[in-house]
Design an enzyme around this catalytic site. Structure first.
Site, PDB file in Angstrom:
ATOM      1  N   SER A  66       0.841  -1.185   0.000  1.00  0.00           N
ATOM      2  CA  SER A  66       0.000   0.000   0.000  1.00  0.00           C
ATOM      3  C   SER A  66       0.873   1.230   0.000  1.00  0.00           C
ATOM      4  O   SER A  66       2.088   1.152   0.186  1.00  0.00           O
ATOM      5  CB  SER A  66      -0.880   0.008   1.243  1.00  0.00           C
ATOM      6  OG  SER A  66      -0.059   0.230   2.365  1.00  0.00           O
ATOM      7  N   LYS A  67       0.245   2.349  -0.203  1.00  0.00           N
ATOM      8  CA  LYS A  67       0.998   3.600  -0.178  1.00  0.00           C
ATOM      9  C   LYS A  67       1.642   3.769   1.188  1.00  0.00           C
ATOM     10  O   LYS A  67       2.691   4.371   1.322  1.00  0.00           O
ATOM     11  CB  LYS A  67       0.067   4.772  -0.473  1.00  0.00           C
ATOM     12  CG  LYS A  67      -0.226   4.862  -1.955  1.00  0.00           C
ATOM     13  CD  LYS A  67      -1.268   5.920  -2.260  1.00  0.00           C
ATOM     14  CE  LYS A  67      -1.998   5.505  -3.518  1.00  0.00           C
ATOM     15  NZ  LYS A  67      -3.230   6.218  -3.736  1.00  0.00           N
ATOM     16  N   ARG A  68       0.964   3.213   2.186  1.00  0.00           N
ATOM     17  CA  ARG A  68       1.504   3.350   3.530  1.00  0.00           C
ATOM     18  C   ARG A  68       2.811   2.580   3.713  1.00  0.00           C
ATOM     19  O   ARG A  68       3.598   2.917   4.569  1.00  0.00           O
ATOM     20  CB  ARG A  68       0.484   2.923   4.578  1.00  0.00           C
ATOM     21  CG  ARG A  68      -0.007   4.100   5.391  1.00  0.00           C
ATOM     22  CD  ARG A  68      -1.127   3.693   6.306  1.00  0.00           C
ATOM     23  NE  ARG A  68      -2.277   3.235   5.545  1.00  0.00           N
ATOM     24  CZ  ARG A  68      -3.044   2.224   5.907  1.00  0.00           C
ATOM     25  NH1 ARG A  68      -2.792   1.551   7.010  1.00  0.00           N
ATOM     26  NH2 ARG A  68      -4.077   1.883   5.175  1.00  0.00           N
ATOM     27  N   GLY A  86       5.079   2.938   2.113  1.00  0.00           N
ATOM     28  CA  GLY A  86       6.089   3.984   1.925  1.00  0.00           C
ATOM     29  C   GLY A  86       6.817   3.952   0.608  1.00  0.00           C
ATOM     30  O   GLY A  86       6.694   4.841  -0.218  1.00  0.00           O
TER      31      GLY A  86
END
Ligand code: GLU
Length: 484
Positions: free
Chosen positions: A254-256, A258
């Site tokens: 996910s974008k999370r 990073g």
């Protein structure tokens, strides 16, 4: 038959690792077979459109060398290559009407209130409203009257309630679903725009696409695509759905997590070629265990039949390693150009930066590793005198103190502060004392660097920092050891 593939991004933001992998595999599938790779922008969903996203796609494809043979900027006779421009040609409406004429689609005039009153079902965790075919019951005259009155409408696909639909994926094999599970999906929206699903099928067919490579989040919609191909009487392309990419914890990337967009990775100091090489291995592997591939080599080796079905783990540690290999192999001038800003971050004094760059080239994995590796040249860090004790070198604080004290006057007298000159001087002392090299080099290097690990040996460091600074640091070492 010439293989034609397309990368068909929706311009909704950054280009994530998964997007780049899709583009790369599309590119490789075509190029491996001497085919054509096309870029098509799928921007019919105006609500999800993000300004600047098309520029990101173009920049990323250019930087990674995934050059398209056809696309918005390169006409190959199948244009326009941007869906919002294709809408203006009337192509989607024309094909939707063709399906209406065949009874494979129908006009639907239901308003929001009516749709909201329909029963919903939970499919794959999502609440889905299955349209009840209400408007399929309208007579031809009713439909025409509604259209003439300017009533807002959509066009829906007419999927039978009975029977099954089967499509074939190259990797997953035959997949069959009950038609009853498939909704009469909208093909043309009330604003006259096609839905993403419909435009995608019309375009792949009319642009002569032979192989569709995409993330497996599309596998569940593929029966609907297949039904469209069947309704038109078109042959469907070869489908290749790619395995999921997960993070180290086996969670969906996910974008999370990073590090998942190409440009983020570049900002983190990764080299484009290394990113491409690493991403190529996220779901594909060659016959041998080889890991380092240039794009040219990938084109030669890549065979989509060897794509795996199991999820691929995006392992930043592995990517860092691979990046390090690319940096090692890089031509020095190119390396220096990329390293210089990082060297200058840590070093403001008048150092020979090229020499320092040469020292770090084989020791870093990403460029931002550089400052922490070289900052001791600028300023001696605080360090623990315990560092003088090294079992293998047979040194401790006493032996080290002695070496530093002996060496201080010699180094004060020394004129030649070149690496070679200094090395000869140190070796002379080693010989006179009849000790091992490390017995002398270790304490000297510790004193001049204040670090356990340095990108260069004692005399190389002394050459860089020069005589005054060397003597200052040796005296500091003596002081530290005397007080320890
Ligand atoms: N526009 C879709 C996306 O960006 C592409 C789907 C496909 O390749 O068929 O995910």
């Amino acid at each position: 038959m010439k293989i034609r593939t397309r990368y068909a991004p929706s311009p909704t933001g950054k280009m994530h690792v998964g997007n780049l992998r899709t583009a790369l595999y599309e590119f490789l599938t075509a190029k491996h077979a001497g085919g054509d790779f096309m870029l098509r922008i799928e921007d019919t969903d105006q609500e999800r459109f993000v300004d600047g996203a098309i520029e990101i796609i173009n920049r990323t494809l250019e930087k990674t060398g995934l050059v398209h043979d056809e696309g918005p900027d390169k006409d190959g006779g199948y244009g326009p290559y941007v869906q919002s421009e294709r809408v203006k040609t009337g192509i989607y409406m024309k094909y939707a009407k063709e399906l209406v004429a065949k009874g494979e689609a129908y006009y639907c005039f239901c308003d929001k209130e009516r749709l909201a009153s329909l029963k919903t079902e939970v499919v794959e965790g999502k609440e889905i409203c299955m349209y009840d075919k209400h408007c399929l019951g309208l007579s031809k005259e009713e439909v025409e009257a509604n259209l003439a009155a300017g009533k807002p409408f959509v066009i829906r696909q007419n999927i039978p309630n009975e029977g099954t639909t089967t499509f074939v994926d190259e990797l997953y094999g035959e997949i069959t679903v009950d038609n009853a599970e498939l909704d009469d999906m909208i093909l043309i929206k009330s604003d006259g725009f096609p839905t993403y699903n419909f435009a995608n099928v019309v375009d792949d067919h009319t642009m002569n696409i032979t192989h569709v490579v995409r993330g497996n989040e599309y596998i569940s919609s593929s029966p609907k695509y297949q039904r469209l191909y069947d309704a038109f009487g078109w042959e469907s392309p070869v489908y290749i759905h790619l395995p999921l990419i997960t993070d180290e914890n086996h969670k969906k990337l996910s974008k999370r997590s990073g590090h998942s967009s190409f440009e983020d990775l570049i900002d983190q100091g990764f080299v484009s070629e290394a990113i491409v090489n690493y991403i190529a291995l996220l779901g594909w592997s060659p016959e041998d265990n080889r890991e380092i591939f240039s794009l040219e080599e990938l084109i030669k080796e890549f065979d989509y039949h060897r794509i795996s079905k199991s999820p691929a783990v995006f392992d930043i540690v592995k990517l860092r390693w691979m990046n390090g290999e690319y940096i090692k192999a890089m031509d020095f001038d190119k390396f220096y150009e990329m390293a210089e800003p990082y060297l200058k971050q840590a070093l403001t004094k008048d150092f020979d930066l090229k020499k320092i760059a040469n020292m770090v080239k084989t020791r870093i994995e990403v460029f931002p590793d550089i400052p922490a590796l070289v900052d001791f040249f600028e300023e001696l860090p605080e360090y623990d005198p315990e560092m003088y004790t090294h079992k293998k070198m047979k040194t401790n604080s006493e032996t080290s103190l002695q070496v530093l004290k002996d060496m201080l006057p010699i180094l004060e007298a020394q004129e030649d502060y070149s690496n070679d000159g200094l090395y000869a001087t140190l070796c002379k002392y080693v010989e006179e004392k009849g000790v091992k090299n490390g017995y002398v080099m270790w304490p000297i290097r510790t004193a001049v660097s204040g670090k356990q690990m340095t990108p260069a040996g004692a005399t190389e460091i002394m050459e860089i920092i020069g005589k005054d600074e060397t003597l200052k640091r040796i005296r500091k070492g003596i002081e530290l050891l005397e007080n320890a």
